[in-house]
Scaffold this motif. Sequence first.
Motif, PDB file in Angstrom:
ATOM      1  N   LEU A 109       4.046   5.656  -6.310  1.00 34.27           N
ATOM      2  CA  LEU A 109       3.100   6.772  -6.459  1.00 34.27           C
ATOM      3  C   LEU A 109       2.805   7.057  -7.932  1.00 34.27           C
ATOM      4  N   ARG A 110       3.808   6.978  -8.785  1.00 37.50           N
ATOM      5  CA  ARG A 110       3.567   7.157 -10.226  1.00 37.50           C
ATOM      6  C   ARG A 110       2.610   6.082 -10.735  1.00 37.50           C
ATOM      7  N   HIS A 111       2.865   4.860 -10.310  1.00 37.55           N
ATOM      8  CA  HIS A 111       2.033   3.752 -10.770  1.00 37.55           C
ATOM      9  C   HIS A 111       0.596   3.896 -10.271  1.00 37.55           C
ATOM     10  N   THR A 112       0.439   4.283  -9.016  1.00 37.56           N
ATOM     11  CA  THR A 112      -0.917   4.421  -8.478  1.00 37.56           C
ATOM     12  C   THR A 112      -1.665   5.552  -9.169  1.00 37.56           C
ATOM     13  N   MET A 113      -0.975   6.629  -9.488  1.00 39.36           N
ATOM     14  CA  MET A 113      -1.637   7.721 -10.199  1.00 39.36           C
ATOM     15  C   MET A 113      -2.055   7.258 -11.589  1.00 39.36           C
ATOM     16  N   ALA A 114      -1.212   6.472 -12.249  1.00 39.44           N
ATOM     17  CA  ALA A 114      -1.575   5.938 -13.568  1.00 39.44           C
ATOM     18  C   ALA A 114      -2.780   5.000 -13.450  1.00 39.44           C
ATOM     19  N   GLU A 115      -2.776   4.139 -12.431  1.00 38.39           N
ATOM     20  CA  GLU A 115      -3.922   3.247 -12.203  1.00 38.39           C
ATOM     21  C   GLU A 115      -5.202   4.054 -11.986  1.00 38.39           C
ATOM     22  N   ALA A 116      -5.088   5.151 -11.248  1.00 35.79           N
ATOM     23  CA  ALA A 116      -6.262   5.976 -10.941  1.00 35.79           C
ATOM     24  C   ALA A 116      -6.850   6.622 -12.190  1.00 35.79           C
ATOM     25  N   GLN A 117      -6.055   6.773 -13.240  1.00 36.57           N
ATOM     26  CA  GLN A 117      -6.568   7.365 -14.480  1.00 36.57           C
ATOM     27  C   GLN A 117      -7.407   6.373 -15.276  1.00 36.57           C
ATOM     28  N   ARG A 118      -7.122   5.047 -15.101  1.00 35.89           N
ATOM     29  CA  ARG A 118      -7.853   4.050 -15.898  1.00 35.89           C
ATOM     30  C   ARG A 118      -8.850   3.222 -15.116  1.00 35.89           C
ATOM     31  N   PRO A 120     -11.724   3.107 -12.200  1.00 40.51           N
ATOM     32  CA  PRO A 120     -12.591   3.929 -11.347  1.00 40.51           C
ATOM     33  C   PRO A 120     -12.475   3.587  -9.866  1.00 40.51           C
ATOM     34  N   HIS A 121     -12.228   2.311  -9.530  1.00 43.03           N
ATOM     35  CA  HIS A 121     -12.043   1.943  -8.117  1.00 43.03           C
ATOM     36  C   HIS A 121     -10.776   2.589  -7.571  1.00 43.03           C
ATOM     37  N   ALA A 122      -9.705   2.515  -8.336  1.00 40.38           N
ATOM     38  CA  ALA A 122      -8.446   3.124  -7.917  1.00 40.38           C
ATOM     39  C   ALA A 122      -8.606   4.636  -7.824  1.00 40.38           C
ATOM     40  N   ARG A 123      -9.355   5.228  -8.757  1.00 34.69           N
ATOM     41  CA  ARG A 123      -9.587   6.675  -8.726  1.00 34.69           C
ATOM     42  C   ARG A 123     -10.272   7.095  -7.424  1.00 34.69           C
ATOM     43  N   ARG A 127      -8.610   9.501  -4.637  1.00 35.56           N
ATOM     44  CA  ARG A 127      -9.254  10.725  -4.132  1.00 35.56           C
ATOM     45  C   ARG A 127      -9.344  10.708  -2.612  1.00 35.56           C
ATOM     46  N   ALA A 128      -9.699   9.557  -2.045  1.00 33.99           N
ATOM     47  CA  ALA A 128      -9.795   9.444  -0.587  1.00 33.99           C
ATOM     48  C   ALA A 128      -8.417   9.611   0.056  1.00 33.99           C
ATOM     49  N   PHE A 129      -7.400   9.010  -0.550  1.00 39.17           N
ATOM     50  CA  PHE A 129      -6.034   9.139  -0.036  1.00 39.17           C
ATOM     51  C   PHE A 129      -5.594  10.597  -0.051  1.00 39.17           C
ATOM     52  N   ILE A 130      -5.789  11.262  -1.196  1.00 39.19           N
ATOM     53  CA  ILE A 130      -5.388  12.666  -1.318  1.00 39.19           C
ATOM     54  C   ILE A 130      -6.188  13.538  -0.364  1.00 39.19           C
TER      55      ILE A 130
END
Length: 196
Positions: A109-118, A120-123, A127-130
């Motif tokens: 989860l930490r890694h995915t949140m970090a990926e989501a910051q850099r 845009p696809h992960a972001r 957002r959809a997951f949350i």
Amino acid sequence: MTGETRRPHTGRRRNEAARRAILDVAVELLGGTGDTPVTIDTIAAAAGVGKQTIYRWWPSKGAVLLEAVAERAGADIPVPDTGSLHDDLRAFLRATFRAAGHERTVSVLRHTMAEAQRDPHAREHMRAFIAGRREVLRGLLERARDRGEVSPATDLDLVVDQAYGLLWYRILAGHAPLSEEAADALARALTEQVRG
């Protein structure tokens, strides 16, 4: 031929076995304790697929991981309906904290949140997951409001923010565990708050 078993080529159609292998490997690698950086190449090699297969189905490493996390969250966290807000909240928060509190899951989860910051696809996937997890908890609160256990003036989105805010704060800051005791205390506090 080296004796290695290779999956048959499936073209653009998703092969469920390959998809499952990719998602499982992504979570395993990102939740691991090794120093090797996790890339599309390392995921592809561990899953036994070509990296073009991953890029055909997902736009980025973060998107792969977030799909895996979303699937597991849906499977690991049942939605209780006991007829009591406090009991529903306690059961839901305990299951959520238990699923998210494992060392490997915290790392993912930490890694995915970090990926989501850099990325845009992960972001977008984050957002959809949350949003999906928020919708589940909001539904639990709406049922309780319909039973008269929640004041009609309660801002349900704020209550959801408080529940997930504690979860994400503990995951990202790492200052305290996602324990059963914390889930129980949060369930009590939120139940009292919404009664109005």
